[in-house]
Design an enzyme around this catalytic site. Sequence first.
Site, PDB file in Angstrom:
ATOM      1  N   SER A  61      95.045  35.970 -15.914  1.00  0.00           N
ATOM      2  CA  SER A  61      95.155  37.268 -15.335  1.00  0.00           C
ATOM      3  C   SER A  61      96.546  37.955 -15.672  1.00  0.00           C
ATOM      4  O   SER A  61      96.968  38.023 -16.961  1.00  0.00           O
ATOM      5  CB  SER A  61      95.066  37.419 -13.964  1.00  0.00           C
ATOM      6  OG  SER A  61      94.474  38.757 -13.678  1.00  0.00           O
ATOM      7  N   HIS A  62      97.091  38.487 -15.092  1.00  0.00           N
ATOM      8  CA  HIS A  62      98.139  39.345 -15.159  1.00  0.00           C
ATOM      9  C   HIS A  62      99.541  38.726 -15.148  1.00  0.00           C
ATOM     10  O   HIS A  62     100.563  39.279 -15.383  1.00  0.00           O
ATOM     11  CB  HIS A  62      98.434  40.675 -14.237  1.00  0.00           C
ATOM     12  CG  HIS A  62      98.237  39.873 -12.707  1.00  0.00           C
ATOM     13  ND1 HIS A  62      97.040  39.651 -12.119  1.00  0.00           N
ATOM     14  CD2 HIS A  62      99.000  39.540 -11.764  1.00  0.00           C
ATOM     15  CE1 HIS A  62      97.222  39.168 -10.909  1.00  0.00           C
ATOM     16  NE2 HIS A  62      98.429  39.165 -10.573  1.00  0.00           N
ATOM     17  N   LYS A  74      88.669  29.564 -16.384  1.00  0.00           N
ATOM     18  CA  LYS A  74      87.923  30.229 -15.496  1.00  0.00           C
ATOM     19  C   LYS A  74      86.432  29.934 -15.978  1.00  0.00           C
ATOM     20  O   LYS A  74      86.197  30.325 -16.978  1.00  0.00           O
ATOM     21  CB  LYS A  74      88.215  31.745 -15.093  1.00  0.00           C
ATOM     22  CG  LYS A  74      87.875  32.392 -13.871  1.00  0.00           C
ATOM     23  CD  LYS A  74      88.494  33.766 -13.847  1.00  0.00           C
ATOM     24  CE  LYS A  74      87.859  34.898 -14.513  1.00  0.00           C
ATOM     25  NZ  LYS A  74      87.402  36.164 -13.879  1.00  0.00           N
ATOM     26  N   ASP A 229      95.739  44.767 -17.972  1.00  0.00           N
ATOM     27  CA  ASP A 229      96.581  43.692 -17.562  1.00  0.00           C
ATOM     28  C   ASP A 229      96.161  42.663 -18.592  1.00  0.00           C
ATOM     29  O   ASP A 229      95.451  42.806 -19.632  1.00  0.00           O
ATOM     30  CB  ASP A 229      96.333  42.987 -16.146  1.00  0.00           C
ATOM     31  CG  ASP A 229      94.963  42.396 -16.021  1.00  0.00           C
ATOM     32  OD1 ASP A 229      94.168  43.037 -16.735  1.00  0.00           O
ATOM     33  OD2 ASP A 229      94.727  41.470 -15.100  1.00  0.00           O
ATOM     34  N   ASP A 231      94.090  39.827 -19.076  1.00  0.00           N
ATOM     35  CA  ASP A 231      92.764  39.812 -19.710  1.00  0.00           C
ATOM     36  C   ASP A 231      91.737  40.947 -19.328  1.00  0.00           C
ATOM     37  O   ASP A 231      90.639  40.685 -19.620  1.00  0.00           O
ATOM     38  CB  ASP A 231      92.109  38.573 -18.550  1.00  0.00           C
ATOM     39  CG  ASP A 231      92.126  39.030 -17.175  1.00  0.00           C
ATOM     40  OD1 ASP A 231      92.875  39.674 -16.642  1.00  0.00           O
ATOM     41  OD2 ASP A 231      91.148  38.280 -16.441  1.00  0.00           O
ATOM     42  N   ASP A 233      91.095  43.112 -17.045  1.00  0.00           N
ATOM     43  CA  ASP A 233      90.029  43.572 -16.078  1.00  0.00           C
ATOM     44  C   ASP A 233      90.709  44.564 -15.173  1.00  0.00           C
ATOM     45  O   ASP A 233      89.703  45.108 -14.134  1.00  0.00           O
ATOM     46  CB  ASP A 233      89.483  42.269 -15.121  1.00  0.00           C
ATOM     47  CG  ASP A 233      90.621  41.360 -14.617  1.00  0.00           C
ATOM     48  OD1 ASP A 233      91.706  41.835 -14.656  1.00  0.00           O
ATOM     49  OD2 ASP A 233      90.354  40.708 -13.906  1.00  0.00           O
ATOM     50  N   ARG A 234      91.906  44.827 -15.198  1.00  0.00           N
ATOM     51  CA  ARG A 234      92.601  45.563 -13.999  1.00  0.00           C
ATOM     52  C   ARG A 234      93.100  47.156 -14.948  1.00  0.00           C
ATOM     53  O   ARG A 234      93.143  46.933 -16.119  1.00  0.00           O
ATOM     54  CB  ARG A 234      93.694  45.120 -13.409  1.00  0.00           C
ATOM     55  CG  ARG A 234      93.162  43.871 -12.679  1.00  0.00           C
ATOM     56  CD  ARG A 234      94.231  43.377 -11.493  1.00  0.00           C
ATOM     57  NE  ARG A 234      95.329  43.071 -11.871  1.00  0.00           N
ATOM     58  CZ  ARG A 234      96.411  43.112 -10.965  1.00  0.00           C
ATOM     59  NH1 ARG A 234      96.195  43.413  -9.675  1.00  0.00           N
ATOM     60  NH2 ARG A 234      97.345  42.708 -11.409  1.00  0.00           N
ATOM     61  N   THR A 296      88.554  40.266   0.377  1.00  0.00           N
ATOM     62  CA  THR A 296      89.113  40.449  -1.209  1.00  0.00           C
ATOM     63  C   THR A 296      88.471  39.455  -1.882  1.00  0.00           C
ATOM     64  O   THR A 296      88.310  38.164  -1.640  1.00  0.00           O
ATOM     65  CB  THR A 296      90.696  40.235  -1.098  1.00  0.00           C
ATOM     66  OG1 THR A 296      91.171  41.241  -0.232  1.00  0.00           O
ATOM     67  CG2 THR A 296      91.356  40.453  -2.316  1.00  0.00           C
ATOM     68  N   GLU A 315      89.193  47.549  -5.638  1.00  0.00           N
ATOM     69  CA  GLU A 315      90.326  47.005  -4.862  1.00  0.00           C
ATOM     70  C   GLU A 315      91.535  47.712  -5.057  1.00  0.00           C
ATOM     71  O   GLU A 315      91.737  48.443  -5.970  1.00  0.00           O
ATOM     72  CB  GLU A 315      90.440  45.550  -5.171  1.00  0.00           C
ATOM     73  CG  GLU A 315      89.168  44.498  -5.170  1.00  0.00           C
ATOM     74  CD  GLU A 315      89.577  43.285  -5.743  1.00  0.00           C
ATOM     75  OE1 GLU A 315      88.883  42.319  -5.110  1.00  0.00           O
ATOM     76  OE2 GLU A 315      90.523  43.152  -6.769  1.00  0.00           O
ATOM     77  N   GLU A 316      92.315  47.679  -3.811  1.00  0.00           N
ATOM     78  CA  GLU A 316      93.413  48.381  -4.038  1.00  0.00           C
ATOM     79  C   GLU A 316      94.559  47.684  -5.074  1.00  0.00           C
ATOM     80  O   GLU A 316      95.319  48.408  -5.421  1.00  0.00           O
ATOM     81  CB  GLU A 316      94.302  48.494  -2.552  1.00  0.00           C
ATOM     82  CG  GLU A 316      94.204  46.950  -1.832  1.00  0.00           C
ATOM     83  CD  GLU A 316      95.090  46.037  -2.383  1.00  0.00           C
ATOM     84  OE1 GLU A 316      96.271  46.290  -2.680  1.00  0.00           O
ATOM     85  OE2 GLU A 316      95.053  44.813  -2.412  1.00  0.00           O
ATOM     86  N   SER A 317      94.144  46.452  -5.515  1.00  0.00           N
ATOM     87  CA  SER A 317      95.075  45.994  -6.495  1.00  0.00           C
ATOM     88  C   SER A 317      94.512  46.206  -7.770  1.00  0.00           C
ATOM     89  O   SER A 317      94.811  45.316  -8.865  1.00  0.00           O
ATOM     90  CB  SER A 317      95.076  44.267  -6.169  1.00  0.00           C
ATOM     91  OG  SER A 317      93.566  43.784  -6.104  1.00  0.00           O
ATOM     92  N   LYS A 328      85.863  43.082 -12.741  1.00  0.00           N
ATOM     93  CA  LYS A 328      86.409  44.538 -13.008  1.00  0.00           C
ATOM     94  C   LYS A 328      86.659  44.660 -14.341  1.00  0.00           C
ATOM     95  O   LYS A 328      86.822  43.525 -15.091  1.00  0.00           O
ATOM     96  CB  LYS A 328      87.562  44.390 -11.936  1.00  0.00           C
ATOM     97  CG  LYS A 328      88.395  43.199 -11.871  1.00  0.00           C
ATOM     98  CD  LYS A 328      89.420  43.163 -11.007  1.00  0.00           C
ATOM     99  CE  LYS A 328      90.274  41.917 -10.887  1.00  0.00           C
ATOM    100  NZ  LYS A 328      90.039  41.025  -9.812  1.00  0.00           N
ATOM    101  N   ARG A 448     101.383  40.875   3.696  1.00  0.00           N
ATOM    102  CA  ARG A 448     101.067  42.428   3.293  1.00  0.00           C
ATOM    103  C   ARG A 448     100.535  43.205   4.543  1.00  0.00           C
ATOM    104  O   ARG A 448      99.763  42.619   5.191  1.00  0.00           O
ATOM    105  CB  ARG A 448      99.918  42.092   2.332  1.00  0.00           C
ATOM    106  CG  ARG A 448     100.016  41.470   1.017  1.00  0.00           C
ATOM    107  CD  ARG A 448      98.916  41.563  -0.063  1.00  0.00           C
ATOM    108  NE  ARG A 448      98.903  40.493  -0.836  1.00  0.00           N
ATOM    109  CZ  ARG A 448      99.904  40.128  -1.885  1.00  0.00           C
ATOM    110  NH1 ARG A 448     100.692  40.827  -2.126  1.00  0.00           N
ATOM    111  NH2 ARG A 448      99.447  39.188  -2.650  1.00  0.00           N
TER     112      ARG A 448
END
Length: 495
Positions: A61-62, A74, A229, A231, A233-234, A296, A315-317, A328, A448
């Site tokens: 991911s990121h 994955k 990011d 991959d 997805d964000r 989450t 999501e907030e992320s 996503k 958090r």
Amino acid sequence: LVVGGDGRHFNREVIATVIRMAAANGFGRLVIGQGGILSTPAASHLIRKRKAFGGLILSASHNPGGPDGDFGIKYNTGNGGPAPEKITEAIYARTQSIDRYLIADSAPIDLDRVGEIPLEGRNGAITVEIVDCVADYAELMQTLFDFGRIRAAIKAGLTMRFDAMSAVTGPYAHAILEGMLGFPEGTVINGEPLPDFGGHHPDPNLVHCAHLLELAMSPDAPDLCAASDGDGDRNLIIGKKRFVTPSDSLAILAANARLAPGYATGLKGVARSMPTSQAVDRVAQKLGIPCFETPTGWKFFGNLLDAGLISLCGEESAGTGSDHVREKDGLWAVLLWLDIIAARRQGVAEIVQEHWRDYGRNYYARHDYEEIAVDGANALMKRLREMLPTLAGRKFGALLVKQADDFAYHDPVDGSTSQAQGVRILLDDGSRIVFRLSGTGTAGATLRIYIERYEPDPQRHGLETGEALKDLIALAGELADVEGHTGREQPSVIT
Ligand code: ZN
């Protein structure tokens, strides 16, 4: 089996091994992105479109890549979504007893040439199919958005900057934004996936994309600054002098989705992860559609999407998505924003302002206390949980607690229950404080705290976020004795 990754170090080597092992284990066909490249949403789409058994997505991911960076594998199932826990647990259990593995002795395959290559497999000949990594995804995007309308807006002067962060979205952004939509060359920066991401940390936030924020605040800001990011997805969305929080973005996309052809018949429902702000709840209420609050993790959304209960989720992320795939999708969010901008003929800042006027503003911040002592972190949560039964109805200054609980989720689709997902303190004016722990590893825990204030009055929509949240931050610190438990006066990161 669909196979592809974000292009980081080891991507090609691992794909070569996947091909040989898949052949030896009886797969009939492999579908692989050219150059070994597939963004996470593009892989999800290919799995669904080709009715594959599943897919392997090679990414972390990121997280940074390169020889000293991270790597990940994955597995996504036939619905295109991340493997559910019962499958990952079964895979893990199997790793505990493996005493042999099968691998074919085949010659290396050229991943860069599109076409079909026959290979000798366990059950006879198998086919390795190298596909254009962008084509199917781009075709899907054209069914969802009015490319002609966006093209016209660009001709009329709409400008943007998209930072692919030397990660997987480069080829997609070049082909779709510059190629199909007609943004001038140079709109996409860092557009070539590099094994080490060019040393970038491909996380689309205001720290790692500080240069985009600076550009967006400058006199020659483009209408939209965006990034994705590692991959793909964000997403990060910044208008002229206006950063859009992921929570606001989800709400605004939900409120305006009908403007895009793919959502013209309306949304079935929406979902957000529990810590994500409640801005989208107000949109759902006005639209008269259900709004689900989930723990989450995208798999909870996947169930709701598969069951046809929701059309949009986030999501907030900084992850937003819809029923077009089961992940996503960063570029999808950017395209939906572009389509809305083109349809409304308004800038991002205006759209955000009018949204707040119509629905109220949810001021929002996340305070992360990183690498704190595990004992202190656990003691803090224990204190809060013990306090929960006494909080409802209590007044702290002008703040009145309406409800306080430890969030539990009953999945309406598979009937499962997830307990202890985080402490929620809900105030009677629609404001909220949420406490969660994550990563209780050797490097300590991360606490958090999510702070949200609901402000219906447009006269008070121009406050600085820290100022708007001041009283709630103080209350959070007091209730949990944050300083006493963590030894920190300030959070490590505020987003
Ligand atoms: Zn990602």
